[in-house]
Structure formats: structure tokens, C-alpha cells
Enzyme design. Structure first.
Site, short mmCIF file in Angstrom:
data_model
loop_
_atom_site.label_atom_id
_atom_site.label_comp_id
_atom_site.label_asym_id
_atom_site.label_seq_id
_atom_site.Cartn_x
_atom_site.Cartn_y
_atom_site.Cartn_z
N ASP A 130 0.87 -1.23 0.20
CA ASP A 130 0.02 0.02 0.01
C ASP A 130 0.79 1.28 -0.09
O ASP A 130 1.97 1.29 0.22
CB ASP A 130 -0.94 0.10 1.20
CG ASP A 130 -2.25 0.70 1.04
OD1 ASP A 130 -2.33 1.51 -0.04
OD2 ASP A 130 -3.15 0.54 1.83
N ASP A 174 -10.74 2.05 -3.13
CA ASP A 174 -11.26 1.90 -1.58
C ASP A 174 -12.69 1.70 -1.78
O ASP A 174 -13.19 1.34 -0.57
CB ASP A 174 -10.63 2.80 -0.68
CG ASP A 174 -9.17 2.77 -0.19
OD1 ASP A 174 -8.63 1.70 -0.74
OD2 ASP A 174 -8.54 3.53 0.50
#
Length: 699
Positions: free
Chosen positions: A453, A519
Site C-alpha cells: 500500500d 477503496d
């Protein structure tokens, strides 16, 4: 041979792909220009020489030299006033680059043209690669300072592409933001310069480094595409002149940056990719997917496993028993890979602390992660772990020990975002540190999967030793660590994530197996995001989760079946809190996971057709075809859409073949393509969020 000299013309070549030709050559005289002569459908070899003598359009005046619109690398210098692909500043502030052709070095699939600015010792290499099995052309530039003084580069694009004249210059791209990435947008390319860019240090959520231009629809028309294989800041400028010329120049960096090229140093740009197709945007997408599978993705033939990720179930409340409980529930659904997300390390009880301290939380995991991952494997699943190597919290042991490792300027603020700062991966010591603990984690816990990430953009991006080279070398540092991890651990698979879809491009996909698309896991919102993703990138690289309802970001309630059918359009994952799912939901999920696995090769490796409708707004469908198997996912989100298409017409089938569905009904390919299917999902009467999967097999 894909790269051949053109008969009867000195220093002129044709890059031949299976369906296209790209003809270019060197023009010498007062100054050297490397010019594009043709880019389009492949003619007979004997006709190539007929494409080289065409004069450039326009009339030379005191205000315009039309020749610069056709160059592969227009420089800032001479009689050029268009978009430069190369801007260099020599000692004394001299900004006019004057190149002279020296030699061409030709291989079977590659060609290198060498040019020099003799007065200031700048060597420029124009490089091209073509393939026997796809129509994408790769180009890049190398710049070497052969003088004894530094040269400063203000723009160093990977090349400029000329879009041939046509009736209209409509462009297609994607844009958005966090939780709404890759939304398609279309329009007539305006007169002037249209720039798509990222200044964030990553590919960004707001735009993606590609453009399609052509007077085309989804199914008809010729399309010219240009993409950049780069995961840092970038800039792509489409120039449309009033005289009619259209060019696209793409490269790393953004305005305001400049890079020192020291004596003896070489800077190599990332590949800029060009593709010409006929058959509309759909055909262009299928050609890009084919290129990705053949020449980009590291494991293109693999079937991506169904994964479970614990983030939305536990957030930062990560414990051994809690994760094992979720693992048992996930395994019962047929999940094949269990990924522990944020919260397992340091003192990471919230997002204010712990980033940089990459060892298991001693309170939550006093014996490390070994017992947890052993339990995961006993359940028949692979083990995966979330990491964020490029970030650090100020409240961490790492930052207290190495505050100089972050991007910063002396005497300037260090602004946090999400309570974190960016580590400088251009530094050798930072890369050595990151590779050390990543290698240790993968080796100690036999990890099969890392979710890498990157949750914030660059700010105060200072580096005393390298200046603006930071914007290049940070990305290359990330690439280098991923490459080395894969070399040391051949079975390791990596997912790229950047707060959702902030790092999606052909550069990172060369060393990762899939990317986190957004997301936002709301099924309706995901449909246009996934549609835009599909314009360039294949379904196997698109991570899609089924999460809870109401959705944690949007609050929208969507039926489980619809959520699954949307997520099944790519690489399926589950990210909901399974402890709160009812017995009926768990049983339905188990059946849907099994249904996905039965057609997984077709979805992940098949040929994609985007069928009718506007995904997420109206009735729509996508189709995948692999060999004799066809899978269609159809959706209808809204009851108010009272006039959806009444028949779903398929595409790309054998018109003479007979196709059989799961109930034994048999229809000819011609019937399916021209007359179509009547689906309950597309009926004008019914509730919101209807969806279905249709499976056909050619008999």
C-alpha cells in the site's frame, strides 16, 4: 522481421506489427529531424516506400514550421514552437538543442537511433521495440552527458506520437479522485494543448497515463492510443493545432521539476506505448489486454485466487484469535488466500502510530505471526500480509531513529497526511532497510502474497543529495525492491495499492500480479470504476471485493448477489465482516464463490466485450469469451430505468456455431449476436439491483 529498412529511402524504417505499420525516418540538412511518416493498417511491404514521400501538411511562414509536428522527439530549439518532448539547459543558460544524426543500430525487434548535440556533448538515443505477436510499439529515450559540465533537463519525455488526420479527433480517457477512480470521459479534443498529469509522486487517483484518440464508438472506428508505463509523477500532452496536426507527448515528471545530468551520467525514460486498432474502443481495449498478458504481467497464465482481506471486518483491532475466526469462516466459503491487513505490527492501534516498526505487535502477537499463518494454511488457504513500506508515522521507533529518511527540506514544515510521512526510497540506506524486513517477513512466515500500500502523496519533496531526481529515483527504488523480492521468492505474488487506485499503470503491473482498483467497494459505484479500468488493463489484474451492506463508505444497501456479480467481473475477493453475515448470506456466498471458480479462467483470461448500457446507471453487461466458453454478467441497478434494452446482443461469437446454456437451450451464434437474449435482469418490471450470470458453451 518486425523492423525493416524501407526500400529506396535512406535512413527510413518500418516497424511492422501483425496488423499495423509505423513508418519513420531521419531527415538531415540544416538540422536533423526524426519524423513519423505513417501509422496505421499494415500495407504490403512493396507499398511502404509510397508512404515516405508524403510532405508534411501546412505552409512554412515566419510564425510556423509545420515539420516539427511530425517529429518523434521535438526538442526545445530551432524553429519549433509546439510542445517539446526534450528541454535541456546547457552551461551559460543556452536552451536551444541542435541534434545531428550519427548512426542506427538495428536488431530483429529493436532499433536504436543515436543523435548528438556536438557543441554541448549531449547524446540522445531514440529506442524502439516491436513484437511479432501484438500491435503495441514501445519507445523510450536515453540521454547521456558526454561533456565535462552538468546539463539540466526540464522535460524528458519518452517520445511524441503523431495522430493521423481523420474526420474527428475525439478523445477518451479516465479521471476521478479517491473512491471514484478511472471514470471514463470522452470529448472532442480542443484546439490547443490538453494535459493530463500527476504531481503526486504516484500515478494518482485523478487521472491515468493514457489517451485514446479517434472518431470511434465502442464497436466501430479507428483508434490511436498512447500510454506511459510509469508509476510516479507523469505528464501527457495532446496538442491539436489550428492547422490540423495532432500529437501526443508523454513522459515522467511534471512542470516545475528539472533534473541535473552530471558529466558521464545517463538518464533513461520509461516506455511510452503506442497502439493503432480498428473496431472501436472495445477492440483497442482487447489489444491492450493482449499486450499486458504477453509482455507485462509477471504471471499472466495463473488463475488469481479468491482472497479474503480482514480490513473492513476488524479495522485496527487485529488479534490472533479474531483473525483465525475470520479465516475459518472464509475457508468455509471457498476462499483460497487469507490476507491480514493493517494493524498487526508495532503499536499500531490506530493510524497515528507504528508505521515503520515492521515487527508483530508484542501484545497482540507475543509469539509472532507463525501460529496465525500456520492455522491459515491448515485451513487450506495461502497466507498474505498488508504492508506500507514507503510510509512512516512520526510516532514510531523508525522515525525517532532516522528522521532524515523522510522527504523534507531543512527548515521547512513536514506536513503529515493520514498522520504519516513519506520515506525517501531514492536513498540506498532506506531501500536496504525496506528490502531487509520485507525479505525477512516473507521468508519467516512463508508468505504467498503481499498487499503493498501507499496511502499519501508527496509533499515537501526535498532530497539534499539528489534534488528533483527524487521524483524519478523513488519510483525506481520501489520497482527495484519489488523485483528483488520476486527474484528471491519466486512464489511470492504482490498486489499494488495506493489508497485504492492511486498506482495503476503498466510500470507497476510489470512487477505486480494485480492492483487494488478503489477503496470504494460499493457495487454500484464500482461499476463505472471497473469499466474505466477495463479500457487498458485486463480483468485478472483488477481486484474486486464483496463487502458489507450498508457499504462502509457510501452507506448504500445493495443485495449480496449484486455485490458478488459486480466483484466477479475481475479477480474476486471478500472483505466483509463475516461474523455478522447470516447463515443464509454465508450459504449464498458459498454458492456464488463456487460459481465464480467454475468460470474463473474465462473471466480472468478471456476476451472482453463491454456490451450495452451505462454501468452503475442503466442496464448493462460485460461478456468474456475463452475458447468455446462464454460468460456474461448482466446488471440493472434501478427500477426507474423502465426502458432498458429489451434484448442483450452478444459479440465476438462464431455465427455458424451453436451455443448451449446451463438449462440446455441451444442458439446459434448469429442469433445471440443479432437477435439477442431476453434476460429477467433487463426486464422493464422488477426491483432494484437485479443481476445474473449467463454461461454458454459452444457445442
Amino acid at each position: 522481421m518486425p523492423l525493416i529498412p524501407v526500400s529506396g529511402r535512406d535512413h527510413t524504417w518500418a516497424a511492422l506489427t501483425p496488423a499495423t505499420a509505423y513508418v519513420f525516418g531521419v531527415e538531415t540538412g540544416e538540422e536533423t529531424r526524426v519524423v513519423q511518416r505513417y501509422w496505421g493498417p499494415r500495407p504490403p511491404v512493396a507499398a511502404l516506400c509510397q508512404l515516405t514521400g508524403l510532405p508534411p501538411g501546412g505552409i512554412t511562414t515566419g510564425f510556423l514550421d509545420p515539420a516539427d509536428a511530425g517529429e518523434l522527439l521535438p526538442v526545445d530549439g530551432g524553429r519549433r514552437w509546439g510542445v517539446p518532448s526534450l528541454q535541456a539547459v546547457y552551461p551559460g543558460g543556452v536552451r536551444s538543442v541542435e541534434l545531428h544524426f550519427e548512426e542506427a543500430v538495428r536488431g530483429e525487434n529493436e532499433l536504436d537511433l543515436v543523435l548528438r548535440d556536438h557543441d554541448y556533448g549531449l547524446r540522445v538515443g531514440l529506442h524502439m521495440r516491436v513484437f511479432d505477436d501484438c500491435d503495441v510499439i514501445e519507445r523510450w529515450v536515453s540521454l547521456t552527458n558526454e561533456s565535462g559540465q552538468a546539463v539540466r533537463l526540464r522535460r524528458a519525455d519518452s517520445g511524441s506520437w503523431v495522430i493521423p488526420e481523420q474526420a474527428g479527433f475525439r478523445y477518451t480517457g479516465v479521471a476521478g479522485g479517491w473512491a471514484r477512480e478511472t471514470h471514463p470521459h470522452h470529448g472532442e479534443l480542443p484546439i490547443g494543448e490538453t494535459t493530463f498529469t500527476s504531481r503526486t509522486g504516484t500515478t494518482s487517483h485523478k487521472a491515468n497515463p493514457w489517451i485514446m484518440i479517434g472518431d470511434a464508438t465502442e464497436t466501430t472506428g479507428r483508434v490511436w492510443s498512447v500510454a506511459l508505463a510509469w508509476s510516479g509523477s507523469w505528464r501527457l500532452t495532446a496538442q491539436r493545432r489550428p492547422e490540423g496536426d495532432v500529437t501526443v507527448s508523454a513522459g515522467f515528471g511534471h512542470e516545475g521539476l528539472s533534473w541535473p545530468l552530471a558529466p558521464g551520467a545517463t538518464l533513461r525514460t520509461p516506455p511510452a506505448l503506442g497502439l493503432h486498432t480498428d473496431g472501436g474502443h472495445g477492440a483497442a481495449s482487447r489489444a491492450w489486454h493482449d499486450y499486458a498478458r504477453r509482455h507485462v504481467l509477471p504471471t499472466p497464465a495463473e488463475e488469481r485466487p479468491v482472497l479474503y482481506n480482514s480490513w473492513e471486518a476488524t479495522w485496527f483491532d487485529v488479534t490472533e484469535e479474531g483473525q483465525l475466526d475470520l479465516a475459518r469462516r472464509a475457508a468455509a466459503l471457498g476462499v483460497e488466500l487469507f490476507v491480514v491487513d493493517d494493524g498487526w505490527f508495532g503499536r499500531r492501534t490506530d493510524d497515528t502510530r507504528g508505521l515503520g516498526d515492521w515487527w508483530p505487535d508484542p501484545d497482540r502477537f507475543p509469539r509472532g505471526l507463525g501460529r496465525l499463518f500456520a492455522g491459515v494454511r491448515e485451513l487450506g488457504m495461502l497466507a498474505g500480509l498488508w504492508v506500507e513500506p514507503e510510509m512512516v508515522n512520526p510516532d514510531s521507533d523508525l522515525y525517532r531513529k532516522h528522521p532524515d529518511w523522510v522527504l523534507h527540506y531543512p527548515e521547512r514544515r513536514r506536513d503529515t497526511m493520514r498522520n504519516q510521512l513519506v520515506l525517501n526510497f531514492a536513498r540506498d540506506d532506506v531501500r536496504a532497510w525496506a528490502l531487509g524486513w520485507l525479505d525477512h517477513l516473507v521468508r519467516e512466515y512463508d508468505l504467498a502474497y503481499l498487499k503493498w500500500d501507499m496511502n499519501r502523496s508527496f509533499s515537501q519533496a526535498g532530497w539534499a543529495e539528489g534534488g528533483d531526481l527524487l521524483w524519478i529515483e523513488h519510483t525506481r527504488g520501489v520497482y527495484a525492491i519489488m523485483d528483488e523480492l520476486r527474484r528471491r521468492h519466486p512464489r511470492l505474488r504482490i498486489e499494488s495499492c495506493s489508497g485504492g487506485g492511486g498506482r495503476i499503470d503498466f510500470g507497476v503491473l510489470r512487477r505486480t500480479d494485480q492492483v487494488w482498483t478503489s477503496d470504494n467497494t460499493d457495487a454500484r459505484d464500482r461499476q463505472p470504476i471497473q469499466q474505466g479500468f477495463s479500457y487498458l488493463y485486463p480483468a485478472s489484474a483488477m481486484s474486486c471485493w464483496v463487502t458489507d451492506s450498508p457499504n462502509p463508505i457510501t452507506g448504500r444497501e445493495v443485495p449480496l448477489r449484486y455485490r458478488f456479480h459486480v466483484a466477479m467481473a475481475g479477480t474476486l475477493g471478500i472483505g466483509g465482516d463475516l461474523t455478522r453475515w447470516s447463515a443464509e448470506e454465508l450459504e449464498e456466498a458459498r454458492r456464488l464463490v463456487a460459481g465464480y471458480k467454475a468460470v474463473r479462467p474465462v473471466i480472468q483470461h478471456g476476451v472482453l466485450h463491454r456490451l450495452d448500457g451505462t454501468p452503475g446507471s442503466t442496464a448493462s453487461a460485460v461478456q468474456y469469451t475463452l475458447g468455446d466458453r462464454v460468460v456474461v454478467l448482466a446488471y440493472n441497478p434501478y427500477t426507474p430505468d423502465r426502458r432498458p434494452p429489451r434484448r442483450l446482443r452478444l459479440a465476438g461469437l462464431d455465427p455458424d456455431a451453436v451455443y448451449e446454456d446451463a438449462d440446455g437451450a441451444r442458439l446459434h451464434g448469429a442469433t445471440l449476436m443479432h437477435h439477442g437474449l431476453v434476460l429477467p435482469t433487463w426486464h422493464h418490471a422488477g426491483g432494484d439491483y437485479r443481476s445474473e450470470m449467463v454461461v454458454l458453451r459452444r457445442t
